[in-house]
Design a protein around this motif. Structure first.
Motif, short mmCIF file in Angstrom:
data_model
loop_
_atom_site.label_atom_id
_atom_site.label_comp_id
_atom_site.label_asym_id
_atom_site.label_seq_id
_atom_site.Cartn_x
_atom_site.Cartn_y
_atom_site.Cartn_z
N CYS A 107 1.01 -1.21 -0.33
CA CYS A 107 0.35 -0.17 0.03
C CYS A 107 0.51 1.20 -0.18
O CYS A 107 0.24 2.25 -0.65
CB CYS A 107 -1.20 -0.17 1.15
SG CYS A 107 -1.89 -0.90 1.12
N ARG B 202 -5.50 1.46 3.19
CA ARG B 202 -5.74 0.62 3.08
C ARG B 202 -7.10 0.59 1.67
O ARG B 202 -7.20 -0.32 1.28
CB ARG B 202 -5.63 -0.64 3.79
CG ARG B 202 -4.58 -1.25 4.07
CD ARG B 202 -4.19 -2.46 5.03
NE ARG B 202 -3.30 -3.17 5.56
CZ ARG B 202 -3.31 -3.98 6.00
NH1 ARG B 202 -4.24 -4.85 5.97
NH2 ARG B 202 -2.55 -5.15 6.68
N VAL C 195 -6.19 1.85 -1.80
CA VAL C 195 -5.94 0.18 -2.81
C VAL C 195 -7.08 -0.96 -3.03
O VAL C 195 -7.11 -1.19 -3.83
CB VAL C 195 -4.35 -0.63 -2.21
CG1 VAL C 195 -3.98 -1.40 -3.05
CG2 VAL C 195 -3.61 0.82 -1.97
#
Length: 546
Positions: free
Chosen positions: A435, A487, A490
């Motif tokens: 990430c 996160r 992504v």
């Protein structure tokens, strides 16, 4: 004396037949479509041949390779230090088949359009049969392009790409083919390789030969002929090729301290190593070790995606096979609406994982000629590696549950797949590393443009997709992303990329993917597809009827 007649227990009437042998290429419609879509149709006969081999002979060999784990033999009968890793013969048979069929070298031996996609398909099939051996195969493959740039190491590059497997401990001049391992992480640093303390001292001024001193907490595939190692040279962190045997045939000066006792990946060896003046040859410039390794890591991360997609595919196929034959409460399990929801949800996830993985392989294929595809490959590899590998463990656990107790015993393939599933998420940079790498890549405006171009190909094909990429476009235009929220970003990028590939292909699962993954109208577990999802034909697409 009369012959005794075999009797069949009542329980046997409701046990599914053996899953294997199977033809992994013939059974996998999604793979066949993706290979053609991403430009590797010319390689299809060779991929098909390996799919038949992988689902039959290699799957049988894998059982022995996993059951009889590698062992470290430190001394010979005369008390001489040998540090040899010994394997069951089945492991060597698997490696020989893989290398001869191009799992490690096809991309480099036949550099034509579609070669990286074809090799990716071979790796995907191989991982389903015997995942442990994929570690040395992918590192051998990934090392070739960086070694080719060093004239003094050209022989290593050529023999790493060669279709020959030779497990004997011999100097390179005596071998037609070699395998390569990797040593980057140390006790004190892990992923923070800049904190490495292993030193590389030049033996002569201006010469590419060095002496190494220090340790590695993880040396992957310690049975290999040579290793790519990061060490601190006078000019900074540097990549070096450290052979097992020196050109004169002598053992290089390093010792294997032990083999790691791992959760899974049992057929493969991982070790700790200590360098005591071991000789190594520089790969790239001094101080450029991270850049050199990162070029390899992009290829190995792609193989992490492919491996996780392969695990999902094999777990799903086992679950569908079981549910077609097992009866409960008056019907076959596959006829039960809730089980169909679970299996369909898994099918959508598996197909999306494969579709994105082979799309990234096509970008790698085109990267040398197309800067936009090169930028796309760079960021999409990290995005896909994060998401596909992260999903694998929960996916395999759900497939295992479809088999009930049968999925929890070692006669089933599922325990082996379940132990293997977390590895790809950890290997080559765990989830947070991926990430953060995405955030770094997106600082380059050209990378953002390439990523949005990869999404725009499906604009207008689904309202949930259009809403998602509009939201992502706004977010990527903002000055920066809070690291703690990486996160979330992504994950949304990964889902959007998967949707784009499925929609552009006219995939019959694309609508269900968008409604269940982008609309957020479902629960968090597998088997929570929204009401109205069409299940008809999905499972027949996954696995042909017996």
């Amino acid at each position: 004396m009369p012959m005794a007649h075999a009797t069949r227990s009542p329980a046997g009437d409701n046990q599914p037949p053996e899953f294997a042998p199977r033809d992994l290429w013939r059974d996998d419609l999604a793979l066949r479509e993706a290979v053609e879509r991403e430009g590797a149709a010319g390689f299809a006969p060779r991929i098909a041949a390996y799919g038949a081999l992988a689902g039959d002979r290699l799957l049988a060999l894998a059982a022995d390779a996993h059951r009889d784990r590698p062992r470290l033999r430190r001394f010979d009968a005369a008390g001489q230090r040998i540090d040899r890793v010994e394997f069951h013969p089945a492991y060597h048979a698997v490696m020989q088949a893989a290398i001869e069929h191009g799992v490690a070298g096809l991309s480099w031996r036949e550099p034509q359009p579609g070669a990286h996609v074809a090799r990716a398909a071979l790796g995907y099939l191989h991982y389903q049969a015997e995942p442990g051996s994929s570690c040395p195969l992918t590192m051998t493959h990934a090392a070739v392009p960086v070694l080719r740039r060093e004239p003094g190491l050209r022989e290593w590059a050529d023999k790493a790409a060669a279709p020959h497997y030779d497990p004997r401990e011999l100097p390179i001049a005596a071998k037609a083919g070699v395998t390569l391992g990797m040593g980057m992480t140390e006790k004190q640093g892990g992923s923070d390789v800049r904190s490495n303390t292993t030193t590389a001292t030049p033996l002569r001024g201006g010469d590419p030969e060095y002496a190494l001193a220090g340790h590695k907490w993880f040396l992957s595939a310690p049975m290999s002929d040579a290793f790519l190692v990061l060490a601190q040279a006078p000019g900074g962190l540097t990549c070096l090729l450290v052979p097992r045997r020196l050109p004169d045939g002598e053992r290089n000066a390093f010792r294997l301290l032990r083999l790691k006792d791992k959760l899974g990946d049992w057929s493969n060896a991982s070790s700790e190593v200590e360098f005591n003046g071991a000789r190594g040859w520089r790969v790239g410039k001094e101080g450029h070790g991270i850049a050199t390794i990162l070029e390899m890591v992009m290829l190995t991360r792609l193989d992490c995606m492919l491996g996780s997609a392969g695990l999902m595919r094999m777990a799903l196929a086992c679950a569908v096979h079981h549910c077609r034959h097992r009866r409960a409460f008056g019907k076959r399990l596959i006829e039960k609406p809730l089980m169909r929801n679970v299996l369909t949800d898994l099918a959508i996830e598996a197909e999306a994982a494969l579709a994105l993985s082979l799309r990234v392989a096509r970008a790698v294929d085109a990267a040398r000629q197309d800067p936009r595809e090169a930028a796309f490959a760079r960021v999409a590899t990290a995005i896909g590696k994060y998401w596909v590998c992260k999903r694998a463990t929960a996916f395999v656990a759900e497939a295992q549950e479809c088999l009930g107790g049968n999925g929890y015993i070692e006669e089933s393939l599922l325990p082996r797949l379940y132990r293997q599933a977390p590895l790809n998420s950890i290997w080559e940079g765990a989830a947070n590393i991926q990430c953060l790498d995405v955030l770094r890549a997106l600082r380059d405006p050209a990378t953002g443009v390439a990523l949005m171009a990869g999404l725009d190909v499906a604009r207008g094909l689904h309202p949930a997709f259009d809403a998602t990429i509009a939201s992502l476009g706004k977010r990527m235009a903002e000055p920066g992303v809070d690291e703690s929220d990486a996160r979330t970003l992504v994950e949304r990028l990964a889902l959007a990329l998967q949707a784009a590939v499925l929609l552009r292909a006219g995939n019959p699962l694309a609508d269900a993917f968008c409604r269940s993954r982008l609309d957020r109208c479902r629960g968090l577990a597998f088997g929570t597809l929204p009401a109205g999802t069409r299940f008809e034909g999905v499972l027949e697409r996954v696995l042909p009827a017996d």
